[in-house]
Motif scaffolding. Sequence first.
Motif, PDB file in Angstrom:
ATOM      1  N   LEU A  90       0.833  -1.199   0.000  1.00 38.16           N
ATOM      2  CA  LEU A  90       0.000   0.000   0.000  1.00 38.16           C
ATOM      3  C   LEU A  90       0.870   1.251   0.000  1.00 38.16           C
ATOM      4  CD1 LEU A  90      -2.638  -1.211   2.617  1.00 38.16           C
ATOM      5  CD2 LEU A  90      -3.035  -0.929   0.152  1.00 38.16           C
ATOM      6  N   LYS A  91       1.907   1.258   0.839  1.00 35.97           N
ATOM      7  CA  LYS A  91       2.816   2.410   0.894  1.00 35.97           C
ATOM      8  C   LYS A  91       3.530   2.617  -0.448  1.00 35.97           C
ATOM      9  CE  LYS A  91       5.565   3.106   4.173  1.00 35.97           C
ATOM     10  NZ  LYS A  91       6.603   3.006   5.180  1.00 35.97           N
ATOM     11  N   GLU A  92       3.980   1.518  -1.070  1.00 36.99           N
ATOM     12  CA  GLU A  92       4.671   1.603  -2.363  1.00 36.99           C
ATOM     13  C   GLU A  92       3.776   2.216  -3.438  1.00 36.99           C
ATOM     14  OE1 GLU A  92       5.850  -2.415  -3.143  1.00 36.99           O
ATOM     15  OE2 GLU A  92       7.314  -2.415  -1.487  1.00 36.99           O
ATOM     16  N   HIS A  93       2.487   2.021  -3.320  1.00 34.62           N
ATOM     17  CA  HIS A  93       1.528   2.551  -4.301  1.00 34.62           C
ATOM     18  C   HIS A  93       0.885   3.854  -3.830  1.00 34.62           C
ATOM     19  CE1 HIS A  93       1.578  -0.732  -7.240  1.00 34.62           C
ATOM     20  NE2 HIS A  93       1.839  -1.492  -6.202  1.00 34.62           N
ATOM     21  N   ASP A  94       1.460   4.475  -2.799  1.00 34.55           N
ATOM     22  CA  ASP A  94       0.981   5.755  -2.266  1.00 34.55           C
ATOM     23  C   ASP A  94      -0.488   5.727  -1.861  1.00 34.55           C
ATOM     24  OD1 ASP A  94       3.501   7.042  -2.550  1.00 34.55           O
ATOM     25  OD2 ASP A  94       3.087   7.305  -4.692  1.00 34.55           O
ATOM     26  N   VAL A  95      -0.935   4.585  -1.361  1.00 36.87           N
ATOM     27  CA  VAL A  95      -2.297   4.466  -0.851  1.00 36.87           C
ATOM     28  C   VAL A  95      -2.337   5.135   0.528  1.00 36.87           C
ATOM     29  CG1 VAL A  95      -4.059   2.835  -0.054  1.00 36.87           C
ATOM     30  CG2 VAL A  95      -2.731   2.342  -2.131  1.00 36.87           C
ATOM     31  N   PRO A  96      -3.308   5.999   0.779  1.00 42.46           N
ATOM     32  CA  PRO A  96      -3.385   6.664   2.085  1.00 42.46           C
ATOM     33  C   PRO A  96      -3.623   5.661   3.222  1.00 42.46           C
ATOM     34  CG  PRO A  96      -4.821   7.739   0.485  1.00 42.46           C
ATOM     35  CD  PRO A  96      -4.339   6.469  -0.146  1.00 42.46           C
ATOM     36  N   ILE A  97      -2.656   5.580   4.143  1.00 41.78           N
ATOM     37  CA  ILE A  97      -2.783   4.743   5.329  1.00 41.78           C
ATOM     38  C   ILE A  97      -3.472   5.591   6.400  1.00 41.78           C
ATOM     39  CG2 ILE A  97      -1.551   3.423   7.103  1.00 41.78           C
ATOM     40  CD1 ILE A  97      -1.175   2.228   4.288  1.00 41.78           C
ATOM     41  N   VAL A  98      -4.544   5.077   6.969  1.00 43.41           N
ATOM     42  CA  VAL A  98      -5.294   5.787   7.995  1.00 43.41           C
ATOM     43  C   VAL A  98      -4.669   5.544   9.370  1.00 43.41           C
ATOM     44  CG1 VAL A  98      -7.553   6.030   9.114  1.00 43.41           C
ATOM     45  CG2 VAL A  98      -7.411   5.670   6.641  1.00 43.41           C
ATOM     46  N   ARG A  99      -4.426   4.256   9.675  1.00 44.14           N
ATOM     47  CA  ARG A  99      -3.808   3.887  10.946  1.00 44.14           C
ATOM     48  C   ARG A  99      -3.422   2.416  10.911  1.00 44.14           C
ATOM     49  NH1 ARG A  99      -9.035   4.313  11.160  1.00 44.14           N
ATOM     50  NH2 ARG A  99     -10.397   2.796  12.130  1.00 44.14           N
ATOM     51  N   THR A 100      -2.546   2.042  11.827  1.00 49.23           N
ATOM     52  CA  THR A 100      -2.187   0.643  12.039  1.00 49.23           C
ATOM     53  C   THR A 100      -2.479   0.343  13.500  1.00 49.23           C
ATOM     54  OG1 THR A 100       0.112   1.265  12.455  1.00 49.23           O
ATOM     55  CG2 THR A 100      -0.452   0.616  10.202  1.00 49.23           C
ATOM     56  N   VAL A 101      -3.136  -0.800  13.755  1.00 51.14           N
ATOM     57  CA  VAL A 101      -3.687  -1.046  15.085  1.00 51.14           C
ATOM     58  C   VAL A 101      -3.464  -2.482  15.536  1.00 51.14           C
ATOM     59  CG1 VAL A 101      -5.824  -1.001  16.469  1.00 51.14           C
ATOM     60  CG2 VAL A 101      -5.483   0.686  14.659  1.00 51.14           C
ATOM     61  N   ASP A 102      -3.101  -2.617  16.819  1.00 52.86           N
ATOM     62  CA  ASP A 102      -3.107  -3.911  17.496  1.00 52.86           C
ATOM     63  C   ASP A 102      -4.383  -3.941  18.322  1.00 52.86           C
ATOM     64  OD1 ASP A 102      -2.837  -6.098  19.132  1.00 52.86           O
ATOM     65  OD2 ASP A 102      -0.771  -5.682  19.704  1.00 52.86           O
ATOM     66  N   HIS A 103      -5.334  -4.759  17.896  1.00 55.03           N
ATOM     67  CA  HIS A 103      -6.607  -4.867  18.611  1.00 55.03           C
ATOM     68  C   HIS A 103      -6.558  -5.934  19.705  1.00 55.03           C
ATOM     69  CE1 HIS A 103      -8.976  -2.105  16.176  1.00 55.03           C
ATOM     70  NE2 HIS A 103      -8.554  -2.697  15.074  1.00 55.03           N
ATOM     71  N   GLY A 104      -5.384  -6.516  19.926  1.00 51.00           N
ATOM     72  CA  GLY A 104      -5.271  -7.591  20.913  1.00 51.00           C
ATOM     73  C   GLY A 104      -5.607  -8.934  20.302  1.00 51.00           C
ATOM     74  N   ILE A 105      -6.785  -9.056  19.736  1.00 52.12           N
ATOM     75  CA  ILE A 105      -7.194 -10.310  19.090  1.00 52.12           C
ATOM     76  C   ILE A 105      -6.896 -10.308  17.591  1.00 52.12           C
ATOM     77  CG2 ILE A 105      -8.942 -10.830  20.827  1.00 52.12           C
ATOM     78  CD1 ILE A 105     -11.061  -9.844  18.797  1.00 52.12           C
ATOM     79  N   THR A 106      -6.659  -9.111  17.036  1.00 48.26           N
ATOM     80  CA  THR A 106      -6.292  -8.970  15.622  1.00 48.26           C
ATOM     81  C   THR A 106      -5.254  -7.859  15.494  1.00 48.26           C
ATOM     82  OG1 THR A 106      -8.044  -7.347  15.166  1.00 48.26           O
ATOM     83  CG2 THR A 106      -8.593  -9.678  14.788  1.00 48.26           C
ATOM     84  N   ARG A 107      -4.562  -7.848  14.352  1.00 52.91           N
ATOM     85  CA  ARG A 107      -3.624  -6.771  14.018  1.00 52.91           C
ATOM     86  C   ARG A 107      -3.989  -6.272  12.629  1.00 52.91           C
ATOM     87  NH1 ARG A 107       1.404 -10.095  16.318  1.00 52.91           N
ATOM     88  NH2 ARG A 107       1.093  -9.572  18.510  1.00 52.91           N
TER      89      ARG A 107
END
Length: 150
Positions: free
Chosen positions: A90-107
Motif C-alpha cells: 500500500l505504501k509503495e503505491h501511495d495508498v493513504p494509510i489511515v492507521r495501524t492497530v493492534d486490537h489484541g485479538i487482531t492486528r
Amino acid sequence: MPIERVGHVVLKMRDLNAAKRFYGDILGMKITDEREGFGVFFRFQDYHHDIAVFQVAEDAAAPHKNQVGLAHVALIADSFDTVKAMYQRLKEHDVPIVRTVDHGITRSVYFKDPEGNELEIYCEVPEVKWQEVDTIIKADPIDLETASAD
C-alpha cells in the motif's frame, strides 16, 4: 439463526478504472464480471464475488468521516506477515494509510481506496482466544515497519 455470514460488499465509486487498478492491481483481486457504465465485480479466491463496485455520477460526493453509512470494510489475511506485506505494498503505491492497530485479538492496517472508502486488512492473533478476553475492542497503535508476529 439460519444466516451464515456476509456474502459480499458493494461500494460506490465515480471512477471504475481507478477501482480496477486499486482492487485488481494493488489488492490482487480478480475481476469476475464487468458491466461498462454500471460496475465491476471482484473476488479473492473461488467465490463468485467478494466486493462489487457500482458506478455513481462524477459529481457524487466523496465519503466523509461524519456521515451515516459504512465505516470500513474488513478483509481477513492469512497471517501477520501478509498484513505487513500488504502495508508495504500500500505504501509503495501511495495508498493513504489511515492507521495501524493492534486490537489484541487482531492486528490491522486501515487505508483508503481512490474514492475515500476505508478498508482494513487484518489477521487473527492465534495465541489469543477472543472468546476468553474481557475487552474485544482494544486499539493500540502498532508499528508495522518493526513489529514481529510474537
